[in-house]
Design a protein around this motif. Structure first.
Motif, PDB file in Angstrom:
ATOM      1  N   PRO A  58     -36.514  48.829 -99.349  1.00 40.22           N
ATOM      2  CA  PRO A  58     -36.561  47.884-100.472  1.00 40.22           C
ATOM      3  C   PRO A  58     -37.820  48.000-101.325  1.00 40.22           C
ATOM      4  CG  PRO A  58     -35.973  46.763 -98.437  1.00 40.22           C
ATOM      5  CD  PRO A  58     -36.366  48.157 -98.065  1.00 40.22           C
ATOM      6  N   ILE A  59     -37.651  47.884-102.636  1.00 40.60           N
ATOM      7  CA  ILE A  59     -38.779  47.896-103.565  1.00 40.60           C
ATOM      8  C   ILE A  59     -38.914  46.497-104.155  1.00 40.60           C
ATOM      9  CG2 ILE A  59     -37.425  48.536-105.629  1.00 40.60           C
ATOM     10  CD1 ILE A  59     -39.785  50.302-106.455  1.00 40.60           C
ATOM     11  N   GLY A  60     -40.167  46.110-104.470  1.00 39.80           N
ATOM     12  CA  GLY A  60     -40.387  44.834-105.152  1.00 39.80           C
ATOM     13  C   GLY A  60     -39.770  43.661-104.422  1.00 39.80           C
ATOM     14  N   GLU A  61     -40.268  43.413-103.234  1.00 39.96           N
ATOM     15  CA  GLU A  61     -39.702  42.340-102.416  1.00 39.96           C
ATOM     16  C   GLU A  61     -39.654  41.014-103.169  1.00 39.96           C
ATOM     17  OE1 GLU A  61     -42.347  42.378 -98.988  1.00 39.96           O
ATOM     18  OE2 GLU A  61     -42.468  44.505 -99.479  1.00 39.96           O
ATOM     19  N   TRP A  69     -40.068  36.622 -93.895  1.00 39.15           N
ATOM     20  CA  TRP A  69     -41.137  37.327 -93.178  1.00 39.15           C
ATOM     21  C   TRP A  69     -41.664  38.523 -93.970  1.00 39.15           C
ATOM     22  CZ3 TRP A  69     -41.758  42.220 -91.078  1.00 39.15           C
ATOM     23  CH2 TRP A  69     -42.901  42.364 -90.270  1.00 39.15           C
ATOM     24  N   ALA A  70     -40.765  39.298 -94.574  1.00 40.92           N
ATOM     25  CA  ALA A  70     -41.199  40.455 -95.364  1.00 40.92           C
ATOM     26  C   ALA A  70     -41.975  39.997 -96.596  1.00 40.92           C
ATOM     27  CB  ALA A  70     -39.997  41.285 -95.786  1.00 40.92           C
ATOM     28  N   SER A  73     -45.669  39.512 -96.083  1.00 40.77           N
ATOM     29  CA  SER A  73     -46.434  40.634 -95.547  1.00 40.77           C
ATOM     30  C   SER A  73     -47.362  41.254 -96.589  1.00 40.77           C
ATOM     31  CB  SER A  73     -45.469  41.703 -95.015  1.00 40.77           C
ATOM     32  OG  SER A  73     -44.701  42.222 -96.076  1.00 40.77           O
ATOM     33  N   ASP A  74     -48.456  41.837 -96.125  1.00 45.30           N
ATOM     34  CA  ASP A  74     -49.401  42.554 -96.972  1.00 45.30           C
ATOM     35  C   ASP A  74     -48.811  43.899 -97.389  1.00 45.30           C
ATOM     36  OD1 ASP A  74     -51.322  40.618 -96.919  1.00 45.30           O
ATOM     37  OD2 ASP A  74     -52.305  41.404 -95.122  1.00 45.30           O
ATOM     38  N   PRO A  75     -49.319  44.533 -98.439  1.00 47.71           N
ATOM     39  CA  PRO A  75     -50.392  44.039 -99.299  1.00 47.71           C
ATOM     40  C   PRO A  75     -49.864  43.190-100.455  1.00 47.71           C
ATOM     41  CG  PRO A  75     -49.821  46.275 -99.940  1.00 47.71           C
ATOM     42  CD  PRO A  75     -48.909  45.909 -98.798  1.00 47.71           C
ATOM     43  N   TRP A  76     -50.658  42.197-100.860  1.00 48.63           N
ATOM     44  CA  TRP A  76     -50.358  41.443-102.070  1.00 48.63           C
ATOM     45  C   TRP A  76     -50.861  42.233-103.271  1.00 48.63           C
ATOM     46  CZ3 TRP A  76     -47.366  37.104-102.643  1.00 48.63           C
ATOM     47  CH2 TRP A  76     -46.862  36.598-101.435  1.00 48.63           C
ATOM     48  N   PRO A  77     -50.342  41.929-104.453  1.00 50.17           N
ATOM     49  CA  PRO A  77     -50.619  42.807-105.605  1.00 50.17           C
ATOM     50  C   PRO A  77     -52.096  42.969-105.952  1.00 50.17           C
ATOM     51  CG  PRO A  77     -48.791  41.335-106.101  1.00 50.17           C
ATOM     52  CD  PRO A  77     -49.371  40.879-104.795  1.00 50.17           C
ATOM     53  N   TRP A  78     -52.940  42.010-105.589  1.00 49.77           N
ATOM     54  CA  TRP A  78     -54.349  42.111-105.967  1.00 49.77           C
ATOM     55  C   TRP A  78     -55.146  43.008-105.016  1.00 49.77           C
ATOM     56  CZ3 TRP A  78     -51.749  37.564-104.828  1.00 49.77           C
ATOM     57  CH2 TRP A  78     -51.988  36.997-103.581  1.00 49.77           C
TER      58      TRP A  78
ATOM     59  N   GLU B   5     -42.812  38.228-109.424  1.00 51.81           N
ATOM     60  CA  GLU B   5     -42.614  39.612-109.004  1.00 51.81           C
ATOM     61  C   GLU B   5     -43.873  40.051-108.286  1.00 51.81           C
ATOM     62  OE1 GLU B   5     -41.091  42.916-111.333  1.00 51.81           O
ATOM     63  OE2 GLU B   5     -40.121  41.469-112.655  1.00 51.81           O
ATOM     64  N   LYS B   6     -43.677  40.534-107.061  1.00 52.10           N
ATOM     65  CA  LYS B   6     -44.829  40.827-106.212  1.00 52.10           C
ATOM     66  C   LYS B   6     -45.426  42.191-106.545  1.00 52.10           C
ATOM     67  CE  LYS B   6     -46.003  40.478-101.287  1.00 52.10           C
ATOM     68  NZ  LYS B   6     -45.400  40.392 -99.951  1.00 52.10           N
ATOM     69  N   ARG B   7     -45.916  42.322-107.776  1.00 50.11           N
ATOM     70  CA  ARG B   7     -46.599  43.530-108.221  1.00 50.11           C
ATOM     71  C   ARG B   7     -47.378  43.202-109.481  1.00 50.11           C
ATOM     72  NH1 ARG B   7     -44.269  46.325-112.608  1.00 50.11           N
ATOM     73  NH2 ARG B   7     -42.315  45.429-113.352  1.00 50.11           N
ATOM     74  N   LEU B   8     -48.357  44.059-109.820  1.00 48.60           N
ATOM     75  CA  LEU B   8     -49.091  43.863-111.070  1.00 48.60           C
ATOM     76  C   LEU B   8     -48.326  44.508-112.220  1.00 48.60           C
ATOM     77  CD1 LEU B   8     -52.788  44.618-110.048  1.00 48.60           C
ATOM     78  CD2 LEU B   8     -51.631  42.411-110.141  1.00 48.60           C
ATOM     79  N   GLN B   9     -48.594  44.013-113.439  1.00 52.55           N
ATOM     80  CA  GLN B   9     -47.952  44.623-114.607  1.00 52.55           C
ATOM     81  C   GLN B   9     -48.432  46.065-114.784  1.00 52.55           C
ATOM     82  OE1 GLN B   9     -48.832  42.788-118.399  1.00 52.55           O
ATOM     83  NE2 GLN B   9     -46.902  43.476-119.263  1.00 52.55           N
ATOM     84  N   TYR B  10     -49.685  46.308-114.439  1.00 51.81           N
ATOM     85  CA  TYR B  10     -50.248  47.659-114.471  1.00 51.81           C
ATOM     86  C   TYR B  10     -51.208  47.756-113.281  1.00 51.81           C
ATOM     87  CZ  TYR B  10     -51.943  52.045-116.392  1.00 51.81           C
ATOM     88  OH  TYR B  10     -52.245  53.370-116.568  1.00 51.81           O
ATOM     89  N   PRO B  11     -51.206  48.889-112.567  1.00 52.18           N
ATOM     90  CA  PRO B  11     -52.006  48.962-111.334  1.00 52.18           C
ATOM     91  C   PRO B  11     -53.514  48.776-111.562  1.00 52.18           C
ATOM     92  CG  PRO B  11     -50.552  50.885-111.565  1.00 52.18           C
ATOM     93  CD  PRO B  11     -50.493  50.132-112.850  1.00 52.18           C
TER      94      PRO B  11
END
Lengths: 83, 140
Positions: A58-61, A69-70, A73-78, B5-11
């Motif tokens: 899976p991408i982009g949970e 649970w997933a 999980s780490d890593p968070w975007p920051w 969305e669990k990601r940044l807009q740009y890395p």
């Protein structure tokens, strides 16, 4: 960059482009070229996501497509590890 | 509604810590021309906007500013990892650290916490759009 990250990067780049088309259509709602382009990008994203998920899972949970649970999980975007 | 969305807009991937730089960049997080103000400006102005194109744009850009906010917060976070007490003092980061440690607090570089006084919502289409033009000239 390994294949997994390269593919992920490509998907995010395509999503970036389709978001720009979305914004363009806000102020140009009758522009059929832009609407077609957006549709084309979305189809390409769907194909790339399918390819990614078949190879790497899976991408982009989101809460919709994984268990809680997933999601926690780490890593968070920051975190550097996520980028 | 909003969905995360669990990601940044740009890395964002910063190799070396730099608390001195973090102290400046945090202004784009919670300063008078920062992303919080941008987001709240657009998301609050949209209710009084009479034109469908502009209601959509204010909604979408206000949302995108939140993605920018997250990237700026990430930059500050990564610039302040694994600091030594000496680095904190030498960089002048001590004045921030005493209250917030390495938490990311919405504040201007000068130390003033974020305030909604930094933007306007007048309910007047032309006045609001002029304010947006002015703000986006300042924050690009």
């Amino acid at each position: 960059m390994n294949e997994k990250n390269a593919l992920r990067r490509r998907i995010y780049a395509m999503e970036f482009a389709s978001w720009e088309l979305h914004l363009f259509l806000d102020s140009h709602p009758g522009n059929c070229d832009a609407a077609r382009k957006l549709e084309e990008y979305r189809n390409r994203i769907d194909a790339l996501v399918k390819e990614y998920e078949e190879k790497f899972g899976p991408i982009g949970e989101t809460p919709q497509n994984t268990s809680r649970w997933a999601w926690i999980s780490d890593p968070w975007p920051w975190e550097k590890e996520a980028n | 509604m909003f969905v995360y969305e669990k990601r940044l807009q740009y890395p964002v991937k910063i190799k070396n810590c730099n608390p001195k730089l973090a102290k400046i960049i945090i202004s784009q997080y919670g300063g008078p021309h920062g992303e919080i103000g941008a987001s709240l400006r657009y998301l609050s102005q949209r209710y009084a906007m009479p034109y469908p194109e502009l209601r959509a744009i204010l909604t979408d850009i206000g949302t995108e500013e939140l993605a920018h906010l997250e990237m700026v917060g990430t930059i500050v976070y990564q610039l302040t990892r694994d600091l030594t007490p000496e680095q904190i003092q030498e960089a002048g980061f001590d004045t921030y650290f005493v209250d917030h440690t390495t938490g990311v607090y919405p504040v201007a570089a000068s130390g003033t916490p974020f305030s909604a006084e930094t933007f306007a919502v007048t309910g007047d289409t032309v006045a609001d759009l002029h304010e947006d033009l002015s703000a986006d000239g300042a924050i690009a």
